[in-house]
Design an enzyme around this catalytic site. Structure first.
Site, PDB file in Angstrom:
ATOM      1  N   GLU A  91      -4.333  -7.190 -23.173  1.00  0.00           N
ATOM      2  CA  GLU A  91      -5.271  -8.211 -22.615  1.00  0.00           C
ATOM      3  C   GLU A  91      -5.110  -8.635 -21.289  1.00  0.00           C
ATOM      4  OE1 GLU A  91      -6.713 -11.463 -21.170  1.00  0.00           O
ATOM      5  OE2 GLU A  91      -5.733 -12.483 -22.847  1.00  0.00           O
ATOM      6  N   CYS A 116      -7.340 -16.671 -18.715  1.00  0.00           N
ATOM      7  CA  CYS A 116      -7.939 -15.463 -18.645  1.00  0.00           C
ATOM      8  C   CYS A 116      -9.462 -15.540 -18.690  1.00  0.00           C
ATOM      9  CB  CYS A 116      -7.253 -14.556 -19.760  1.00  0.00           C
ATOM     10  SG  CYS A 116      -7.577 -15.091 -21.403  1.00  0.00           S
TER      11      CYS A 116
END
Length: 509
Positions: free
Chosen positions: A264, A301
């Site tokens: 990720e 994120c």
């Protein structure tokens, strides 16, 4: 107690001569403990132990794995204030954030424990034999999933609990039946070691095989590369930057036996705001997004790094209001001097591009490792013409793109790299005109939010935390929620098998 040593299975080890210390970012000083970085000998021992443990652990019942995961959660809570103090000292994040993230980590562990307490999650398939079928008979076929093998998990810099040592990657891999070797993030080595000690205690108390978990320290790529390249390692979980994630992915793909890397990585999380939404509630939207941009010093994120709207007579006022509200929020400390340096470099790179205007930025001298939040703007034409403007600025920064019309707005979305999230801020009256925007976002993101903020990722079965590259290395899988377990298993079919040799979950049908 923090020792600075590595866990090779249930054994503390410190064979190396290279060490590092963590940093207290608020005080800008080194913390006292020296962490001995793992040697190749220790890496080899951890990998071999994990491989041997896998032979046993892969056959452990779901009920036993659930007991193990619940025991990890309990042992983390037993660490109490010692763990919270290590977290805040190494990250600069406040105690409230530490408690909240610990709670999320506990919830993740318990969610996977609940999931594997029965066999339903495996989605087993059964097709009965039809021996007299014409023109050919049909054999008995049964399909289930089986764990991949030892998994290496890289701790994340921005989530010392939830995406690190006992975070979602570790919890889901253990739930799947895969031993885990954690490579601690060097910014929070002490926090990571304490959590590792909780996992080791839980493994011992619940009778798990030695080697089901190991914990290694090491800065830079040396330890990580050795782990990824080890033949006993069968998969990798990573949360972090695009450069590091891609490097790990490339290493894994070049092995004699390539292995999957579930990384990720970067995302600027576009937010589309309609002109009608700005006209009706622009001030409220500006307040909400100023908070979302700056929460946790923007070190998420899912931080909304890109805001796109269609230019009209209210656009500039909205952008100025958003900028004013953003810089009015008190500056906060970043996780590490290196992360602050990266923020400053990338913010300067974006704002120096042609056509980009800094609307507002905190001015004046700041405390150690505190950073200046900023809002910039650019035209849709300039944004489309210059991919350098598309880069992620990891921190409290957002770029507002002013499209000339809806067609250009859709073109801007289509020009983006893959993203974790996309958000639409709109009014009820806008809905019938949003189809093209929704279609464009669906093709570029893993999660679409309507009239909300992307920051905050619910841990539940319906969550998808992933997206097209480079948001993640495999957009089919999530790193949050119980479906994360499917990264660590593969399907296997049994044809015409004696009942006695079938896995337990395939016997009773």
């Amino acid at each position: 107690m923090i020792t600075g040593k590595n866990y090779i299975g249930n054994k503390l080890s410190a064979l190396g001569t290279i060490s590092h210390k963590t940093i207290n970012p608020k005080l800008n000083i080194e913390n006292t403990t020296e962490f001995i970085e793992a040697t190749f000998e220790e890496i080899e021992e951890a990998a071999q132990l994990a491989s041997e443990a896998f032979k046993v652990f892969r056959k452990v019942s779901g009920v036993q794995k659930a007991a193990f995961l619940n025991a990890i959660a309990n042992e983390i809570l037993v660490l109490d204030q010692e763990l919270i103090n290590a977290y805040t000292t190494e990250s600069g994040l406040p105690e409230g954030r530490a408690l909240g993230e610990r709670g999320r980590t506990i919830m993740q562990l318990k969610s996977f424990a609940d999931l594997v307490s029965n066999e339903d999650w495996k989605g087993n398939k059964f097709d009965a034999a039809i021996p007299d079928r014409q023109p050919l008979p049909k054999d008995d076929l049964r399909k289930t999933v089986t764990p991949l093998g030892p998994v290496v998990v890289f701790g994340a810099s921005n989530f010392p609990f939830a995406f690190s040592t006992a975070g979602g990657d570790t919890a889901s891999a253990l739930a799947a039946g895969c031993p885990v070797i954690v490579k601690a993030h060097e910014m929070h080595s002490g926090t990571s070691e304490l959590v590792a000690s909780a996992i080791i205690k839980a493994a011992e108390k619940t009778g798990m095989p030695n080697g089901v978990f190991s914990h290694l320290s090491g800065r830079g790529p040396i330890v990580g590369s050795a782990l990824v390249n080890h033949s006993k390692v069968k998969a990798v979980g990573f949360t972090g930057s695009i450069n590091a994630g891609r490097a790990i992915f490339n290493l894994a793909s070049k092995r004699e036996e390539p292995i999957p890397v579930y990384a990720e990585m970067g995302s600027i999380n576009p937010v589309i705001i309609t002109p009608l939404a700005i006209a009706n509630r622009g001030e409220a939207i500006a307040s909400t997004y100023a908070g979302s941009i700056t929460v946790g010093t923007g070190q998420f994120c899912t931080n909304p790094g890109l805001i796109i709207t269609t230019e009209n007579d209210k656009t500039e006022d909205f952008i100025q209001d958003l900028a004013n509200k953003t810089v009015a929020i008190e500056p906060q400390c970043m996780l590490h001097p290196n992360i602050k340096a990266g923020y400053n470099k990338n913010e300067a790179s974006v704002t120096s591009q042609e056509g980009v205007k800094t609307v507002a930025k905190i001015e004046g001298e700041l405390k150690n490792n505190f950073v200046a939040s900023a809002i910039a703007s650019v035209s849709g034409a300039n944004f489309l013409a210059n991919p350098k403007i598309h880069q992620e600025v990891f921190g409290p920064f957002s770029l507002v793109v002013k499209s000339k019309d809806e067609d250009q707005l859709v073109a801007i979305i289509e020009a983006l790299e893959g993203q974790l999230t996309g958000t639409i801020i709109a009014e009820k009256e806008d809905i019938e005109n949003l189809t093209d925007i929704v279609d464009a976002l669906t093709n570029r993101v893993g999660r679409i939010i309507f009239n909300g903020v992307p920051t905050g990722v619910e841990v539940c079965p319906s969550m998808h935390h992933g997206g097209p590259y480079p948001a993640s290395s495999d957009s089919k899988f999530t790193s949050v929620g119980v479906d994360a377990i499917y990264r660590w298993v593969r399907p296997v079919s049994y044809q015409s098998f004696p009942t006695e040799l079938l896995p337990e979950s395939l016997k009773n049908n």
